[in-house]
Write a protein that holds these residues in place. Structure first.
Motif, PDB file in Angstrom:
ATOM      1  N   LEU A 110       0.840  -1.186   0.000  1.00  0.00           N
ATOM      2  CA  LEU A 110       0.000   0.000   0.000  1.00  0.00           C
ATOM      3  C   LEU A 110       0.877   1.238   0.000  1.00  0.00           C
ATOM      4  O   LEU A 110       1.868   1.301   0.737  1.00  0.00           O
ATOM      5  CB  LEU A 110      -0.916   0.039   1.228  1.00  0.00           C
ATOM      6  N   ILE A 129       0.509   5.511   0.353  1.00  0.00           N
ATOM      7  CA  ILE A 129      -0.361   6.651   0.646  1.00  0.00           C
ATOM      8  C   ILE A 129       0.036   7.788  -0.278  1.00  0.00           C
ATOM      9  O   ILE A 129       1.216   8.132  -0.402  1.00  0.00           O
ATOM     10  CB  ILE A 129      -0.214   7.112   2.110  1.00  0.00           C
ATOM     11  N   ALA A 179      -5.036   5.331   0.166  1.00  0.00           N
ATOM     12  CA  ALA A 179      -4.078   4.226   0.174  1.00  0.00           C
ATOM     13  C   ALA A 179      -4.329   3.397  -1.074  1.00  0.00           C
ATOM     14  O   ALA A 179      -5.413   2.841  -1.250  1.00  0.00           O
ATOM     15  CB  ALA A 179      -4.258   3.377   1.428  1.00  0.00           C
ATOM     16  N   GLU A 180      -3.328   3.329  -1.937  1.00  0.00           N
ATOM     17  CA  GLU A 180      -3.463   2.583  -3.188  1.00  0.00           C
ATOM     18  C   GLU A 180      -2.673   1.285  -3.117  1.00  0.00           C
ATOM     19  O   GLU A 180      -1.509   1.274  -2.702  1.00  0.00           O
ATOM     20  CB  GLU A 180      -2.959   3.428  -4.364  1.00  0.00           C
ATOM     21  N   ASP A 181      -3.299   0.197  -3.507  1.00  0.00           N
ATOM     22  CA  ASP A 181      -2.621  -1.090  -3.602  1.00  0.00           C
ATOM     23  C   ASP A 181      -1.814  -1.091  -4.886  1.00  0.00           C
ATOM     24  O   ASP A 181      -2.366  -1.044  -5.990  1.00  0.00           O
ATOM     25  CB  ASP A 181      -3.660  -2.218  -3.610  1.00  0.00           C
ATOM     26  N   LEU A 225     -10.291   2.231   6.451  1.00  0.00           N
ATOM     27  CA  LEU A 225      -9.614   1.151   5.736  1.00  0.00           C
ATOM     28  C   LEU A 225     -10.642   0.095   5.372  1.00  0.00           C
ATOM     29  O   LEU A 225     -11.363  -0.410   6.238  1.00  0.00           O
ATOM     30  CB  LEU A 225      -8.512   0.545   6.616  1.00  0.00           C
ATOM     31  N   ASN A 284      -1.269  -2.289   7.773  1.00  0.00           N
ATOM     32  CA  ASN A 284      -1.973  -1.347   6.896  1.00  0.00           C
ATOM     33  C   ASN A 284      -2.693  -0.256   7.680  1.00  0.00           C
ATOM     34  O   ASN A 284      -2.673   0.921   7.300  1.00  0.00           O
ATOM     35  CB  ASN A 284      -2.977  -2.086   6.013  1.00  0.00           C
ATOM     36  N   LEU A 304      -1.940   3.838   7.586  1.00  0.00           N
ATOM     37  CA  LEU A 304      -2.961   4.816   7.238  1.00  0.00           C
ATOM     38  C   LEU A 304      -3.065   5.913   8.296  1.00  0.00           C
ATOM     39  O   LEU A 304      -3.303   7.079   7.985  1.00  0.00           O
ATOM     40  CB  LEU A 304      -4.308   4.105   7.079  1.00  0.00           C
ATOM     41  N   CYS A 350       1.037   7.707   8.866  1.00  0.00           N
ATOM     42  CA  CYS A 350       1.624   8.510   7.788  1.00  0.00           C
ATOM     43  C   CYS A 350       1.367   9.995   8.016  1.00  0.00           C
ATOM     44  O   CYS A 350       2.167  10.851   7.627  1.00  0.00           O
ATOM     45  CB  CYS A 350       1.086   8.059   6.432  1.00  0.00           C
ATOM     46  N   ARG A 356       4.282  10.812  -0.447  1.00  0.00           N
ATOM     47  CA  ARG A 356       4.098   9.361  -0.529  1.00  0.00           C
ATOM     48  C   ARG A 356       4.553   8.732   0.779  1.00  0.00           C
ATOM     49  O   ARG A 356       5.513   9.195   1.399  1.00  0.00           O
ATOM     50  CB  ARG A 356       4.918   8.753  -1.679  1.00  0.00           C
ATOM     51  N   ALA A 407       4.776   4.576   2.769  1.00  0.00           N
ATOM     52  CA  ALA A 407       4.559   3.135   2.685  1.00  0.00           C
ATOM     53  C   ALA A 407       5.222   2.475   3.890  1.00  0.00           C
ATOM     54  O   ALA A 407       5.954   3.127   4.647  1.00  0.00           O
ATOM     55  CB  ALA A 407       5.132   2.579   1.379  1.00  0.00           C
TER      56      ALA A 407
END
Length: 336
Positions: free
Chosen positions: A2, A4, A63-65, A128, A137, A141, A144, A300, A302
């Protein structure tokens, strides 16, 4: 993995899906496409702006996979609440009624309506999706945002708060709101919550009782949930408490969920975050770190295994790509 990143207009369908999945009581994600689109636009403008002190900016991230391209969740920071729209709270305090002549001494709790948090920064919109509720994860989230606060403090107030979702059932019935509705509002909790989420807060000032409310006059059910959190919110509250956030008696005016706060300088992850130089390689240890780049407009973050030693962070090529950093760049990290 993931990653961000700031939200973009292309994420609107995913944000709307998050809003639908988040359920009742999640005020900052109303199921309203126009409102969410405007919030995305405001966030894009906020990330692109040059500021030296907090104002009405709102920073919304997703949050992108990286494997599937799916949006797994959202997280956000409001730079200064209550500037464009009023930010209301109840403050729970104690008063004493006594009479020496009658030998009567009563200690009672009261709720006082106000705007005490106007201008402070707010952690918000943390959601989430169920398929990603595993591993680190959730911590990524949430935490960050502390890396962002540490790296760019000029954009935020010295006080940071977070509103915790209060108690309500799956149909959206809040015991606290049921008492307020009966005596003052005559509208359902879900509608009041929705109107607040889309910025239509005028009804609050019009109908909310202005004088302090004696807690012992509330129904037993309403009294029982003051300062309590929704069962799905307990993990988020525990994490914030570990960071140093505490409740000073402020609760939400609809569901009575607690608002927690901390001085930005005292947040554990802000205090203990480190700036390191990037070395791209294969980490040999088993230390997990939440890592962000030092950019703001292109933020960004992670989480992965990282070797940290003497101001150098050895990160994998996958993480370097996710963070959009190269050999020799700087990153900020929190050891987990």
């Amino acid at each position: 993995m993931l990653v961000i990143r700031p939200i973009t207009a292309a994420d609107l369908p995913a944000l709307l899906q998050c809003a639908e999945e988040s359920g009742h009581g999640f005020t900052s994600l109303p199921v309203n496409e126009e409102i969410l689109a405007n919030r995305i636009k405001h966030s894009e403008q906020s990330f692109a702006s040059e500021v030296t002190h907090p104002g009405p900016e709102g920073y919304l991230m997703v949050a992108e996979d990286t494997e599937t391209g799916e949006v797994a969740g959202t997280t956000a920071i409001e730079a200064a609440v209550g500037l464009d729209n009023p930010f209301y709270t109840y403050h729970l305090s104690t008063v004493v009624h006594s009479s020496r002549r009658l030998n009567v001494h009563n200690v009672v709790k009261v709720l006082t309506f106000g705007n005490d948090y106007t201008g402070v920064s707010e952690l918000c919109t943390l959601f989430l999706r169920p398929d990603w509720r595993q591993g680190l994860n959730g911590r990524l989230l949430s935490k960050c945002r502390f890396l962002m606060l540490a790296q760019h403090p000029e954009r935020f107030d010295k006080t940071v708060i977070a509103e915790m979702r209060g108690v309500s059932d799956e149909e959206g019935h809040s015991p606290f709101w049921e008492w307020l509705k009966e005596h003052f509002f005559s509208i359902d909790f879900t509608l009041a919550d929705y109107l607040t989420g889309i910025g239509k807060k005028g009804f609050i000032a019009d109908l909310m009782p202005k004088l302090p409310i004696y807690v012992n006059l509330l129904s037993p059910e309403a009294q029982a949930v003051i300062g309590e959190v929704h069962e799905k919110t307990r993990p988020a509250l525990r994490l914030l408490e570990q960071e140093g956030f505490t409740c000073r008696g402020y609760v939400d005016i609809f569901d009575a969920g607690p608002t927690v706060e901390c001085d930005i300088r005292n947040i554990e992850s802000v205090r203990h975050s480190k700036v390191c130089q990037v070395e791209i390689g294969q980490p040999s240890g088993d230390t997990d770190c939440i890592v962000s780049n030092t950019s703001f407009s292109n933020f960004r973050a992670a989480v992965d295994k990282v070797d940290v030693m003497d101001g150098v962070a050895v990160i994998s090529a996958e993480m370097a790509a996710a963070l959009q950093v190269q050999q020799g760049d700087q990153v900020r990290l929190i050891v987990q």
